[in-house]
Design a protein around this motif. Structure first.
Motif, PDB file in Angstrom:
ATOM      1  N   GLU A   4       0.833  -1.198   0.000  1.00 21.98           N
ATOM      2  CA  GLU A   4       0.000   0.000   0.000  1.00 21.98           C
ATOM      3  C   GLU A   4       0.870   1.251   0.000  1.00 21.98           C
ATOM      4  N   ILE A   5       0.288   2.357  -0.491  1.00 21.55           N
ATOM      5  CA  ILE A   5       0.971   3.649  -0.526  1.00 21.55           C
ATOM      6  C   ILE A   5      -0.003   4.725  -0.060  1.00 21.55           C
ATOM      7  N   PRO A   6       0.511   5.869   0.432  1.00 23.03           N
ATOM      8  CA  PRO A   6      -0.389   6.993   0.766  1.00 23.03           C
ATOM      9  C   PRO A   6      -1.068   7.494  -0.509  1.00 23.03           C
ATOM     10  N   SER A   7      -2.370   7.599  -0.482  1.00 23.13           N
ATOM     11  CA  SER A   7      -3.114   8.020  -1.667  1.00 23.13           C
ATOM     12  C   SER A   7      -2.917   9.509  -1.927  1.00 23.13           C
ATOM     13  N   THR A   8      -2.665   9.853  -3.194  1.00 24.00           N
ATOM     14  CA  THR A   8      -2.572  11.264  -3.575  1.00 24.00           C
ATOM     15  C   THR A   8      -3.847  11.740  -4.274  1.00 24.00           C
ATOM     16  N   ALA A   9      -4.895  10.930  -4.207  1.00 19.66           N
ATOM     17  CA  ALA A   9      -6.174  11.324  -4.804  1.00 19.66           C
ATOM     18  C   ALA A   9      -6.680  12.609  -4.159  1.00 19.66           C
ATOM     19  N   PHE A  10      -7.249  13.486  -4.972  1.00 25.85           N
ATOM     20  CA  PHE A  10      -7.788  14.745  -4.470  1.00 25.85           C
ATOM     21  C   PHE A  10      -8.971  14.479  -3.527  1.00 25.85           C
ATOM     22  N   ASP A  11      -9.105  15.335  -2.534  1.00 27.85           N
ATOM     23  CA  ASP A  11     -10.263  15.314  -1.645  1.00 27.85           C
ATOM     24  C   ASP A  11     -11.425  15.968  -2.390  1.00 27.85           C
ATOM     25  N   LEU A  12     -12.463  15.213  -2.659  1.00 22.85           N
ATOM     26  CA  LEU A  12     -13.566  15.705  -3.484  1.00 22.85           C
ATOM     27  C   LEU A  12     -14.696  16.318  -2.669  1.00 22.85           C
TER      28      LEU A  12
ATOM     29  N   LYS B  17      -0.770  18.547   3.367  1.00 26.57           N
ATOM     30  CA  LYS B  17      -1.968  17.948   2.808  1.00 26.57           C
ATOM     31  C   LYS B  17      -1.760  17.474   1.382  1.00 26.57           C
ATOM     32  N   LEU B  18      -0.887  18.151   0.638  1.00 30.21           N
ATOM     33  CA  LEU B  18      -0.618  17.745  -0.738  1.00 30.21           C
ATOM     34  C   LEU B  18       0.001  16.358  -0.811  1.00 30.21           C
ATOM     35  N   ARG B  19       0.712  15.959   0.247  1.00 29.33           N
ATOM     36  CA  ARG B  19       1.344  14.637   0.244  1.00 29.33           C
ATOM     37  C   ARG B  19       0.297  13.535   0.226  1.00 29.33           C
ATOM     38  N   SER B  20      -0.816  13.752   0.907  1.00 30.92           N
ATOM     39  CA  SER B  20      -1.919  12.788   0.922  1.00 30.92           C
ATOM     40  C   SER B  20      -3.193  13.530   1.299  1.00 30.92           C
ATOM     41  N   PRO B  21      -3.885  14.109   0.312  1.00 30.59           N
ATOM     42  CA  PRO B  21      -5.039  14.972   0.587  1.00 30.59           C
ATOM     43  C   PRO B  21      -6.128  14.324   1.442  1.00 30.59           C
ATOM     44  N   THR B  22      -6.377  13.028   1.250  1.00 30.51           N
ATOM     45  CA  THR B  22      -7.438  12.363   2.004  1.00 30.51           C
ATOM     46  C   THR B  22      -6.917  11.631   3.234  1.00 30.51           C
ATOM     47  N   GLY B  23      -5.601  11.479   3.340  1.00 33.71           N
ATOM     48  CA  GLY B  23      -5.016  10.760   4.465  1.00 33.71           C
ATOM     49  C   GLY B  23      -5.197   9.255   4.394  1.00 33.71           C
ATOM     50  N   LYS B  24      -5.654   8.732   3.270  1.00 33.92           N
ATOM     51  CA  LYS B  24      -5.903   7.299   3.121  1.00 33.92           C
ATOM     52  C   LYS B  24      -4.684   6.575   2.556  1.00 33.92           C
ATOM     53  N   ARG B  25      -4.632   5.280   2.810  1.00 33.43           N
ATOM     54  CA  ARG B  25      -3.652   4.405   2.178  1.00 33.43           C
ATOM     55  C   ARG B  25      -4.411   3.447   1.258  1.00 33.43           C
ATOM     56  N   VAL B  26      -3.853   3.226   0.057  1.00 29.06           N
ATOM     57  CA  VAL B  26      -4.518   2.375  -0.933  1.00 29.06           C
ATOM     58  C   VAL B  26      -3.498   1.409  -1.517  1.00 29.06           C
ATOM     59  N   LEU B  27      -3.980   0.364  -2.161  1.00 25.18           N
ATOM     60  CA  LEU B  27      -3.087  -0.531  -2.881  1.00 25.18           C
ATOM     61  C   LEU B  27      -2.343   0.244  -3.957  1.00 25.18           C
ATOM     62  N   ARG B  28      -1.155  -0.182  -4.257  1.00 23.58           N
ATOM     63  CA  ARG B  28      -0.288   0.583  -5.154  1.00 23.58           C
ATOM     64  C   ARG B  28      -0.896   0.818  -6.537  1.00 23.58           C
TER      65      ARG B  28
ATOM     66  N   THR C 114     -16.597   4.550  -7.204  1.00 25.77           N
ATOM     67  CA  THR C 114     -17.220   5.333  -6.138  1.00 25.77           C
ATOM     68  C   THR C 114     -16.309   5.593  -4.944  1.00 25.77           C
ATOM     69  N   GLU C 115     -15.056   5.166  -5.010  1.00 23.03           N
ATOM     70  CA  GLU C 115     -14.158   5.327  -3.864  1.00 23.03           C
ATOM     71  C   GLU C 115     -13.174   6.480  -4.017  1.00 23.03           C
ATOM     72  N   GLY C 116     -13.271   7.223  -5.126  1.00 27.78           N
ATOM     73  CA  GLY C 116     -12.515   8.457  -5.264  1.00 27.78           C
ATOM     74  C   GLY C 116     -11.070   8.340  -5.678  1.00 27.78           C
ATOM     75  N   VAL C 117     -10.643   7.187  -6.241  1.00 29.05           N
ATOM     76  CA  VAL C 117      -9.238   7.081  -6.651  1.00 29.05           C
ATOM     77  C   VAL C 117      -9.064   6.924  -8.161  1.00 29.05           C
ATOM     78  N   ARG C 118     -10.135   6.585  -8.871  1.00 33.75           N
ATOM     79  CA  ARG C 118     -10.085   6.511 -10.339  1.00 33.75           C
ATOM     80  C   ARG C 118     -11.479   6.769 -10.875  1.00 33.75           C
ATOM     81  N   SER C 119     -11.600   6.896 -12.187  1.00 29.02           N
ATOM     82  CA  SER C 119     -12.897   7.276 -12.746  1.00 29.02           C
ATOM     83  C   SER C 119     -13.857   6.108 -12.881  1.00 29.02           C
ATOM     84  N   SER C 120     -13.338   4.912 -13.216  1.00 28.97           N
ATOM     85  CA  SER C 120     -14.241   3.781 -13.424  1.00 28.97           C
ATOM     86  C   SER C 120     -13.579   2.475 -13.021  1.00 28.97           C
TER      87      SER C 120
END
Length: 386
Positions: free
Chosen positions: A217-225, A252-263, A285-291
């Motif tokens: 897992e890595i710290p997610s860089t997905a934007f906070d929506l 916050k830019l390092r991990s906007p949502t503070g979540k960890r996700v699979l690589r 629906t989990e905010g890390v990719r479009s589909s």
């Protein structure tokens, strides 16, 4: 034959798959060791990967495969206007404002507020335009390339162009072309003798997928929506020292949502789900990719086996016998098994100057749709397809 215009290759209103290449200008090294100065810029590869991951969370663009090299990068992208059509106007607004916050005195500190989102939603024409841009590969590449160029120029204490020009695009028109192009992209570091096998190629999609299978897992860089509360944003801006705001924003830019996700959570899945209808958008629906839609009729295990076998075929004219399961896979998609190794290892020979990738029949059909007689490289590519 002149290179076709972008509007002839793809549009934001169509679902299409495109192989894009972005190259640095002259001796500007993106993410490797400069042979003249000896300075190592390898850390910039993570800049690119993190930015791609962040953009994948807001754009209606699926990142299928990628590879970041020393002075250029490859991506296979799929535009998803059908996904973007499912988003509400509020979702479109917050996604856009996360990437393009607009004119502000301290733009790098600003976060979209609820009031910003409401004001944008009221502008119906603007929202309609933004919705089309969020599924546009050109806008995705603009949002990727410009910030990297600014940061690199600031670090190098110079001005001017960082990228050679606009990205090169190749429309991929069938599964055979998509499988071959994906393998070519994933094996770029191996072909360049930067690694002996796909296991040793960080900053490629194959490496990310392989590590995810072991649970990395890595710290997610997905934007906070979620927009920030307007009153809270104003109070914070008035009462917090500017240096502290900058520090908080940087953290916050390092991990906007503070979540960890699979690589590989931000990448499109490989396997197409057979139980899904072809017109199902499969909105994530989990905010890390479009589909959640895959892109090949292949399981990860079979893809990885074919990738590793192809990586081991280094010597021209000396290829080991391909396993029966892999031979059957290539035959199903219409690739000549005896030419597979040559197609992937010598990709530029067959498709380097073409604006379209696929089997000869698919390329011919696409050329006819585009009002052209044929695509460059069409006859040469025919030798690799059954």
């Amino acid at each position: 034959m002149p290179r076709p215009q972008r509007c002839e290759q793809f549009t934001a209103s169509d679902i299409c798959v495109v192989h894009v290449t972005q190259r640095c200008v002259r001796r500007a090294w993106l993410a490797g060791v400069d042979p003249v100065t000896g300075q190592d810029y390898s850390f910039r590869k993570e800049w690119i990967r993190r930015r791609m991951e962040a953009l994948a969370s807001v754009f209606a663009i699926d990142v299928l495969t990628y590879a970041i090299m020393s002075n250029h990068l490859h991506q296979v992208l799929r535009s998803r206007p059908d996904v973007c059509a499912q988003w509400t106007d509020e979702e479109v607004a917050i996604r856009w404002l996360r990437v393009f916050p607009g004119k502000r005195l301290e733009e790098h500190l600003a976060e979209p507020s609820e009031n910003d989102v409401k004001m944008l939603v009221r502008n119906r024409e603007r929202i309609q335009l933004i919705r089309s841009r969020l599924s546009d590969i050109s806008w995705f590449m603009r949002a990727l390339a410009e910030p990297i160029a600014r940061i690199a120029n600031r670090q190098d204490e110079c001005t001017g162009r960082f990228w050679e020009g606009r990205f090169k695009a190749q429309r991929i028109v069938d599964e055979a072309g998509l499988l071959a192009c994906s393998m070519y992209v994933d094996l770029n570091p191996v072909r360049a003798a930067m690694a002996a096998s796909p296991e040793g190629t960080p900053h490629t999609s194959a490496y990310d997928r392989a590590k995810s299978r072991s649970g990395e897992e890595i710290p997610s860089t997905a934007f906070d929506l979620k927009p920030v509360d307007t009153e809270e944003a104003g109070r914070k801006a008035r009462e917090t020292p500017i240096d502290e705001l900058r520090k908080q924003r940087k953290q916050k830019l390092r991990s906007p949502t503070g979540k960890r996700v699979l690589r590989d959570a931000w990448l499109s899945p490989i396997r197409i789900k057979p139980d899904k209808l072809s017109n199902d958008a499969e909105v994530h629906t989990e905010g890390v990719r479009s589909s959640d839609r895959g892109f090949l009729n292949v399981d990860w295990e079979m893809y990885w086996e074919l990738l590793c076998w192809t990586a081991n075929q280094r010597v021209d004219g000396v290829a080991s016998k391909i396993p029966q399961a892999l031979s059957s896979l290539l035959s199903q998609v219409g690739v000549d098994t005896s030419m597979w190794r040559d197609l992937v290892w010598h990709w530029p020979k067959y498709f380097g100057k073409s604006s379209c990738v696929g089997s000869p029949d698919s390329m011919k059909a696409h050329a006819k749709e585009a009002g052209r007689h044929h695509h460059r490289g069409q006859s040469l590519a025919a030798t690799c397809f059954s």
